[in-house]
Enzyme design. Structure first.
Site, PDB file in Angstrom:
ATOM      1  N   GLU A  11       0.844  -1.194   0.000  1.00  0.00           N
ATOM      2  CA  GLU A  11       0.000   0.000   0.000  1.00  0.00           C
ATOM      3  C   GLU A  11       0.886   1.253   0.000  1.00  0.00           C
ATOM      4  O   GLU A  11       1.957   1.273   0.612  1.00  0.00           O
ATOM      5  CB  GLU A  11      -0.880  -0.022   1.251  1.00  0.00           C
ATOM      6  N   LYS A  32      -9.857   1.694  -2.337  1.00  0.00           N
ATOM      7  CA  LYS A  32     -10.045   1.121  -1.000  1.00  0.00           C
ATOM      8  C   LYS A  32     -11.376   1.576  -0.396  1.00  0.00           C
ATOM      9  O   LYS A  32     -11.648   2.768  -0.275  1.00  0.00           O
ATOM     10  CB  LYS A  32      -8.880   1.548  -0.112  1.00  0.00           C
ATOM     11  N   CYS A  65      -5.299  -3.423   2.631  1.00  0.00           N
ATOM     12  CA  CYS A  65      -5.022  -3.244   4.056  1.00  0.00           C
ATOM     13  C   CYS A  65      -6.234  -3.482   4.965  1.00  0.00           C
ATOM     14  O   CYS A  65      -6.614  -4.608   5.216  1.00  0.00           O
ATOM     15  CB  CYS A  65      -4.398  -1.877   4.284  1.00  0.00           C
TER      16      CYS A  65
END
Length: 270
Positions: A43, A116, A157
């Site tokens: 990330e 995300k 994540c």
């Protein structure tokens, strides 16, 4: 392709974009030289600096960072999950960016992008204080993409804590899950390995988790321990301390076998 080698790259990215992009390119080339056909970067691999500077550092996709790494993917003939890039976000007056993972084909073309969805807003007194939503906007779309390596589901994540996302990817045919991350040391030491294994087990997929390591610009340590997990939950490879690679063979026939012998996905009632 039923069998191939995959790699996850572990990095300690900072605010020096040129250094980060150069290091990422070096790791991709090394992985390719060792036989990898799919490489996953962490990330925000290209730039990690103060939250207040993120809007100035955000870029378009395609843009300078994606163009540079797409050229490396084309040079090395690999599928490259370009970790995540701070993508110039919506004009909502807040100056927020999207945290966007980009999948590039061996020809250097962008095959898919995933913004995300779940943002990390956490306050652990005296240990970790993070408000990702102060600088970043959430995505809304679940993304899977069909490739000759199999169907890939994309996550980033904190998404790891939300199994419903991965369930929807599996329903769309996912066999491989990419997870570029910057997991904090506090939460990573407690939960990283068990969550990675759990998502692989319940999804009956390979999970490729590439993490940041060492001190971050936000005042905490990142956990490292980048890993590749198979559909039975076995950790096939784990990165050592510091920057580097973890590599393992992916066997899509093993996905079929696990799903046949333990047909949990067929037994779903909800």
């Amino acid at each position: 392709m039923r069998r191939f080698v995959a790699a996850v790259a572990q990095m300690a990215s900072g605010a020096d974009r040129a250094r980060n992009v150069g290091r990422a390119s070096e790791l991709v080339r090394t992985a390719a030289a060792r036989g990898a056909r799919l490489v996953v970067l962490p990330e925000v691999f290209a730039w990690r600096g103060p939250r207040e500077a993120e809007s100035d550092q955000a870029e378009t996709i395609p843009g300078p960072t994606s163009d540079a790494l797409a050229a490396v993917a084309r040079e090395t003939c690999v599928w490259l999950c370009m970790g995540s890039v701070l993508e110039r976000g919506p004009h909502d007056g807040g100056g927020r960016s999207w945290n966007t993972s980009v999948l590039v084909s061996p020809s250097g073309e962008i095959a898919a992008s995933y913004r995300k969805i779940h943002l990390f807003d956490v306050e652990l007194p005296g240990r970790v204080s993070v408000r990702e939503s102060d600088a970043r906007a959430p995505g809304t779309q679940v993304v899977t993409v069909s490739t000759e390596l199999g169907t890939i589901g994309m996550a980033v994540c904190y998404d790891l804590r939300f199994p419903e996302l991965f369930r929807r990817q599996v329903a769309a045919g996912a066999e491989l899950l990419t997870l570029p991350s910057a997991f904090t040391f506090v939460t990573g030491a407690a939960h990283w390995a068990v969550l990675c294994r759990a998502r692989a087990i319940e999804s009956q997929c390979y999970l490729l988790a590439a993490n940041q390591t060492g001190p971050s610009a936000h005042g905490h340590l990142d956990f490292g321990h980048s890993m590749i997990v198979d559909p039975w939950g076995t950790v096939l490879a784990e990165a050592p301390e510091g920057e580097g690679l973890a590599m393992a063979e992916i066997d899509r026939d093993y996905v079929v076998r696990v799903r046949r012998e333990m047909p949990c996905l067929e037994h779903r009632r909800l």
